[in-house]
Design an enzyme around this catalytic site. Structure first.
Site, mmCIF file in Angstrom:
data_model
loop_
_atom_site.group_PDB
_atom_site.id
_atom_site.type_symbol
_atom_site.label_atom_id
_atom_site.label_comp_id
_atom_site.label_asym_id
_atom_site.label_seq_id
_atom_site.Cartn_x
_atom_site.Cartn_y
_atom_site.Cartn_z
ATOM 1 C CD GLU A 41 -1.387 0.507 3.623
ATOM 2 O OE1 GLU A 41 -2.203 1.412 3.407
ATOM 3 O OE2 GLU A 41 -1.373 -0.169 4.656
ATOM 4 C CE LYS A 112 -5.284 0.967 5.945
ATOM 5 N NZ LYS A 112 -3.954 1.414 6.373
ATOM 6 C CB CYS A 146 -5.671 -3.716 6.249
ATOM 7 S SG CYS A 146 -5.569 -5.473 5.892
ATOM 8 C CB SER A 301 29.157 4.601 22.389
ATOM 9 O OG SER A 301 30.158 4.046 23.219
ATOM 10 C CB THR A 405 25.149 6.288 22.036
ATOM 11 O OG1 THR A 405 25.466 7.304 22.996
ATOM 12 C CG2 THR A 405 26.017 6.480 20.814
ATOM 13 C CD GLU A 410 21.569 5.194 29.456
ATOM 14 O OE1 GLU A 410 22.608 4.678 29.881
ATOM 15 O OE2 GLU A 410 21.523 5.850 28.389
#
Length: 547
Positions: A41, A112, A146, A301, A405, A410
């Site tokens: 699509e 759709k 879809c 990293s 990174t 975190e």
């Protein structure tokens, strides 16, 4: 029937380029003697056109693109292409349509089916229309546009409108021999098996062939994994496209045959391949070639640098070491060893002189405020911001993109410095928890048969090295505690047992850090609940429930 599933990598908005890509794939399929070609699509315009679709020349441009495509494939087999067309029902809206190109002409075959509401699509595309049927070579093909419904909420395969209308059953009752499923489903770890199981079930239950074609490529945060599939009327897999690669997948129903390429062997492999494709396409589609990565000697990293080297070639990646007075010698040597193993160039920019300059410059201003009772992190944050400035400045000169990174663990609890370690054009591993980062890194070394990421990086305790002896665990729960709590909080249905004290703490930090996450780089989405995707929390709210 021989059908070709054109597993293409469309560039959003580049109708001119996408016409050329689709036409080239259709010509390749024609050489294989197929009867019909099918794209995913929105292949003509690329996935998630967003506000492109609001531009005054968008609809006309798509129409002209379809004219060009129909002419380009005039001598090829009929082509079903996903494209936006003007709505015939709602003024100012578009239809997300399947368009048949044949004999130099084109016509809309299907539009759709969706459930409406406040989705991004619902603001530009009309939703809730019926699927179409195409008769070709004695076959009646039901055409469905879809998503693959990786989240299990199936807005097509199981939808039942209040009126009793069911688009799937409507197609089946009209006597289709096969369903052609044109999809643009982003990768989500662990979802491919679920998608294939659902499609196989539909084929077997309704005793029809089912052909499902998907995009393969990166688009902003989304990574599309390909793996188009075909099933026979018993639900048996006939063909599967390559993972994370473009392909013309030919399925021969008479012979009951097609190529069945293997799925990724494990979750870590699929995440690695999604990351490399996402980085390659993000950098390339942003008209860049090079990337810059700050190398700290830590795992985050290291993994980002490995992904960048694989995606762009090590000659196009620069690793930047920025040691402070608190950086251990091992972190510097580990970063250099990693870069040497990967073949990546490095430059070392010690930041101690800049730290002293910042301290001298800030002193008059800081003297206006008392030192916080809980301790002052001002100069810890200054270190991160210095590094962010250096990375951004090098990127300016090199005409490169900085790859961020930061990881999901975190980001969840706000363990980052705005305008410092949050800088970058793309959050490569921002949807991977720390636990997953280590798992993918271990897979990478095993798959390559050598310790390209040095063992010392695995063995050391995670640390930002912002002060002597500092460790992540000084500020955070251990990652083997934090990450399961985070997974529980972000799961699609977190109801059940009351939250544990750790989960309550993580949730409080998560809500409080929303303002930071809104300012972080876009992330590559790999999970079913990435920050910035389905996750939406007010920045200035206060979550307090009565007990």
């Amino acid at each position: 029937m021989k059908i070709a599933l054109l597993q293409c990598n469309a560039v959003t908005g580049d109708v001119v380029g996408n016409v050329e890509r689709i036409a080239a794939a259709a010509r390749e399929a024609a050489a294989a003697g197929v009867d019909l070609c099918v794209t995913p699509e929105l292949a003509l315009v690329g996935p998630e056109p967003g506000s492109y679709a609001r531009m005054v020349d968008f609809a006309d441009g798509c129409g002209r693109g379809l004219d060009l495509l129909a002419e380009a494939v005039r001598d090829a087999p009929p082509l079903l292409v996903g494209a936006p067309v003007r709505s015939v029902y709602a003024r100012g809206l578009l239809s997300n349509a399947a368009v048949l190109c044949r004999d130099g002409q084109w016509q809309v075959t299907s539009r759709k089916v969706g459930v409406g509401g406040m989705s991004k699509e619902g603001r530009v595309f009309e939703l809730g229309l019926s699927c179409g049927i195409l008769t070709l070579g004695g076959w009646r093909l039901g055409i469905a546009l879809c998503d693959g419904e990786a989240d299990g909420e199936s807005p097509f395969w199981e939808i039942q409108y209040a009126s009793g209308h069911n688009p799937l059953m409507e197609m089946i009752q009209r006597g289709v021999d096969a369903i052609v499923h044109m999809s643009a489903t982003p990768f989500c770890r662990g979802a491919q098996e679920l998608i294939e199981h659902r499609l196989s079930h539909v084929a077997a239950r309704h005793h029809v062939h089912l052909f499902s074609v998907n995009l393969a490529g990166g688009f902003d945060s989304g990574v599309y994994g390909g793996q188009s599939v075909a099933f026979d009327p018993t639900g048996q897999l006939l063909a599967r496209g390559r993972a994370f690669e473009e392909e013309v997948l030919v399925v021969d129903t008479a012979a009951g045959a097609g190529d069945i390429h293997p799925s990724c062997a494990c979750a870590e492999e699929s995440m690695w391949r999604a990351l490399t494709l996402g980085v390659r396409d993000f950098v390339g589609k942003c008209h860049a070639e090079k990337a810059i990565v700050g190398l700290s000697g830590g795992m985050d990293s290291a993994l980002v640098c490995a992904v960048a080297a694989e995606a762009l070639g090590p000659e196009n990646v620069l690793g930047v070491l920025m040691p402070s007075p608190y950086s251990s010698e091992g972190s510097v040597t580990d970063a250099r060893a990693l870069a040497e193993n990967l073949g990546v160039r490095t430059v070392t920019l010690p930041i101690e002189p800049v730290m002293r300059a910042f301290a001298d410059t800030l002193r008059p201003g800081l003297g206006l405020f008392p030192e916080p009772a809980g301790g002052d992190t001002t100069f810890e944050n200054v270190q991160a911001r210095i590094r962010g400035v250096l990375l951004s400045s090098l990127a300016n000169r090199a005409r490169a993109l900085v790859l961020n990174t930061g990881n999901k663990s975190e980001a969840a609890v706000g363990y980052s410095t705005l305008y410092g370690d949050t800088v970058g054009a793309l959050g490569v591993i921002a949807d991977l928890t720390k636990t997953e980062v280590y798992a993918v890194a271990r897979w990478f070394n095993t798959a390559r048969g050598e310790e390209l990421i040095p063992r010392a990086i695995f063995d050391k305790a995670p640390s930002a090295e912002l002060r002597p002896g500092q460790k992540d665990s000084d500020s955070l729960p251990p990652y083997d505690v934090l990450d399961p709590a985070l997974q529980h909080l972000l799961s699609p249905d977190p109801h059940g047992l009351p939250l544990s004290p750790v989960e309550q703490d993580v949730r409080a930090r998560m809500f409080a850090a929303e303002f930071k996450r809104r300012q972080e780089p876009p992330a590559l989405y790999l999970s079913d609940m990435p920050f910035g995707g389905g996750w939406q929390v007010p920045m200035s709210g206060r979550y307090r429930m009565p007990r």
